[in-house]
Write an enzyme that holds these catalytic residues in place. Structure first.
Site, PDB file in Angstrom:
ATOM      1  N   HIS A   2       0.854  -1.202   0.000  1.00  0.00           N
ATOM      2  CA  HIS A   2       0.000   0.000   0.000  1.00  0.00           C
ATOM      3  C   HIS A   2       0.890   1.252   0.000  1.00  0.00           C
ATOM      4  O   HIS A   2       1.019   1.956   1.000  1.00  0.00           O
ATOM      5  CB  HIS A   2      -0.854  -0.063   1.269  1.00  0.00           C
ATOM      6  CG  HIS A   2      -1.956   0.932   1.377  1.00  0.00           C
ATOM      7  ND1 HIS A   2      -1.777   2.295   1.248  1.00  0.00           N
ATOM      8  CD2 HIS A   2      -3.273   0.755   1.617  1.00  0.00           C
ATOM      9  CE1 HIS A   2      -2.925   2.908   1.425  1.00  0.00           C
ATOM     10  NE2 HIS A   2      -3.863   2.001   1.652  1.00  0.00           N
ATOM     11  N   GLU A   8      -1.131   1.312  -5.372  1.00  0.00           N
ATOM     12  CA  GLU A   8      -0.924   0.111  -4.563  1.00  0.00           C
ATOM     13  C   GLU A   8      -0.908  -1.157  -5.430  1.00  0.00           C
ATOM     14  O   GLU A   8      -1.730  -1.299  -6.330  1.00  0.00           O
ATOM     15  CB  GLU A   8      -2.057   0.011  -3.520  1.00  0.00           C
ATOM     16  CG  GLU A   8      -2.219   1.274  -2.705  1.00  0.00           C
ATOM     17  CD  GLU A   8      -3.539   1.337  -1.942  1.00  0.00           C
ATOM     18  OE1 GLU A   8      -4.075   0.280  -1.564  1.00  0.00           O
ATOM     19  OE2 GLU A   8      -4.052   2.456  -1.729  1.00  0.00           O
TER      20      GLU A   8
HETATM   21  C1  BG6 Z   1      -6.947   2.141   0.387  1.00  0.00           C
HETATM   22  C2  BG6 Z   1      -8.405   1.820   0.350  1.00  0.00           C
HETATM   23  O1  BG6 Z   1      -6.218   1.048  -0.079  1.00  0.00           O
HETATM   24  O2  BG6 Z   1      -6.548   2.400   1.736  1.00  0.00           O
HETATM   25  C3  BG6 Z   1      -9.191   2.971   0.960  1.00  0.00           C
HETATM   26  O3  BG6 Z   1      -8.806   1.557  -0.989  1.00  0.00           O
HETATM   27  C4  BG6 Z   1      -8.713   3.239   2.369  1.00  0.00           C
HETATM   28  O4  BG6 Z   1     -10.578   2.641   0.945  1.00  0.00           O
HETATM   29  C5  BG6 Z   1      -7.217   3.496   2.327  1.00  0.00           C
HETATM   30  O5  BG6 Z   1      -9.398   4.362   2.887  1.00  0.00           O
HETATM   31  C6  BG6 Z   1      -6.589   3.733   3.705  1.00  0.00           C
HETATM   32  O6  BG6 Z   1      -6.866   2.659   4.541  1.00  0.00           O
HETATM   33  P1  BG6 Z   1      -6.437   2.678   6.064  1.00  0.00           P
HETATM   34  O7  BG6 Z   1      -7.018   1.453   6.682  1.00  0.00           O
HETATM   35  O8  BG6 Z   1      -4.935   2.649   6.091  1.00  0.00           O
HETATM   36  O9  BG6 Z   1      -6.973   3.960   6.656  1.00  0.00           O
END
Ligand code: BG6
Length: 290
Positions: free
Chosen positions: A163, A264
């Site tokens: 991510h 990602e």
């Molecule tokens: C992305 C998702 O990968 O991560 C989003 O598609 C999400 O929907 C974002 O808001 C952040 O996620 P997190 O759990 O780290 O706040």
């Protein structure tokens, strides 16, 4: 591996989380044991490539807002949307260092492991399968990350992701190449669409592209292009929370959204992976400045 055995160019750090600082001729960087999380990577002669929120929460067991959180064994809330913690527990668990090396040119390679049965029930009480994870990180002129999942004695089904939060000069003057003509699911509207032309960011953006293609982030403000090459990933997620969503996140500054873009490397939903007992799966990304 003991701290005494670390090669020159890799030193242990205790804060803000335990991990390692890399300082070589090729790059500087930081990797935490918490989540085998790459928090910084700056190849020599460039600005930092990864974005980190000034409001990130550095508590062990909490997700770090920036760098490269690892997503496993479910993406977001999982296929049915009901799983917690969001994006799974691999980014919350404490990994162990398997090996560390520095090449003559200054590429630092760290290998981390996470053994399923050792993940505490506090973070993984709903996932009791036997499995092993390995994360190989090489920080040099490029950033290479390989996530290897090994099934134990039974079949293993999972979602996964790298991510990556990229630092950009201004997301409103940034576009993503390589996703033209690809189908995507738009998580903001709940509908499916096909990408027409380049991806530009003009509002909250949260899309799962059905695409195994490599991508490039073209950042006009900083005049740089970042390339993301991937292996073993059938999807690319593009995310920027924009104004309103930023305000709802306690670990994300209200005014930080113009400086970041997540692109990602993912396998989720219909692209989840199922391994037979003992089988392994590799997903990797290589990031470079063109
Ligand atoms: C992305 C998702 O990968 O991560 C989003 O598609 C999400 O929907 C974002 O808001 C952040 O996620 P997190 O759990 O780290 O706040």
């Amino acid at each position: 591996m003991t701290e005494e055995a670390l090669p020159e160019g890799i030193v242990p750090i205790e804060g803000p989380l335990p991990g390692f600082r890399v300082e070589t001729a090729a790059a500087t960087g930081v990797v935490y044991l918490n989540g085998a999380h790459v928090a910084e990577w700056t190849p020599a002669g460039h600005k930092p490539v990864l974005w980190m929120s000034g409001s990130s929460d550095y508590q062990p067991g909490r997700a770090v807002r920036g760098g490269v959180p690892l997503v496993f064994p479910w993406f977001g809330g999982g296929p049915e949307g009901d799983r917690v913690p969001a994006h799974g527990f691999a980014r919350l668990a404490t990994w162990h260092l398997i090996s560390a090396a520095v090449s003559p040119k200054g590429t630092a390679t760290l290998r981390f492991g996470l053994d399923g049965p050792q993940v505490t029930d506090a973070v993984a009480d709903s996932f009791t399968h036997d499995y092993g994870l390995e994360m190989h990180v090489s920080l040099g002129e490029t950033l290479l990350q390989q996530l290897v999942v090994v099934a134990g004695d039974e079949e293993l089904a999972f979602e996964e992701g790298l991510h990556t939060y990229f630092a950009v000069g201004d997301v409103r003057h940034t576009h993503v190449e390589g996703l033209e003509g690809e189908a995507y699911f738009d998580k903001v509207t709940g509908s499916c669409a096909t990408q027409e032309g380049l991806v530009t960011i003009t509002a909250e953006t949260d899309r799962i592209y059905e695409s195994a293609s490599n991508t490039r982030i073209v950042d006009e403000a900083w005049g740089r292009t970042i390339q993301i090459e991937k292996v073993g990933s059938a999807q690319t997620v593009v995310w920027n929370p924009w104004v309103d969503k930023s305000r709802t996140m306690t670990d994300f500054g209200d005014d930080e959204w113009p400086g970041m873009l997540c692109v990602e490397t993912v396998n989720s939903r219909e692209q989840s992976i199922t391994l037979a007992p003992g089988q392994r799966h590799l997903m990797s990304q290589t990031i470079s400045i063109l």
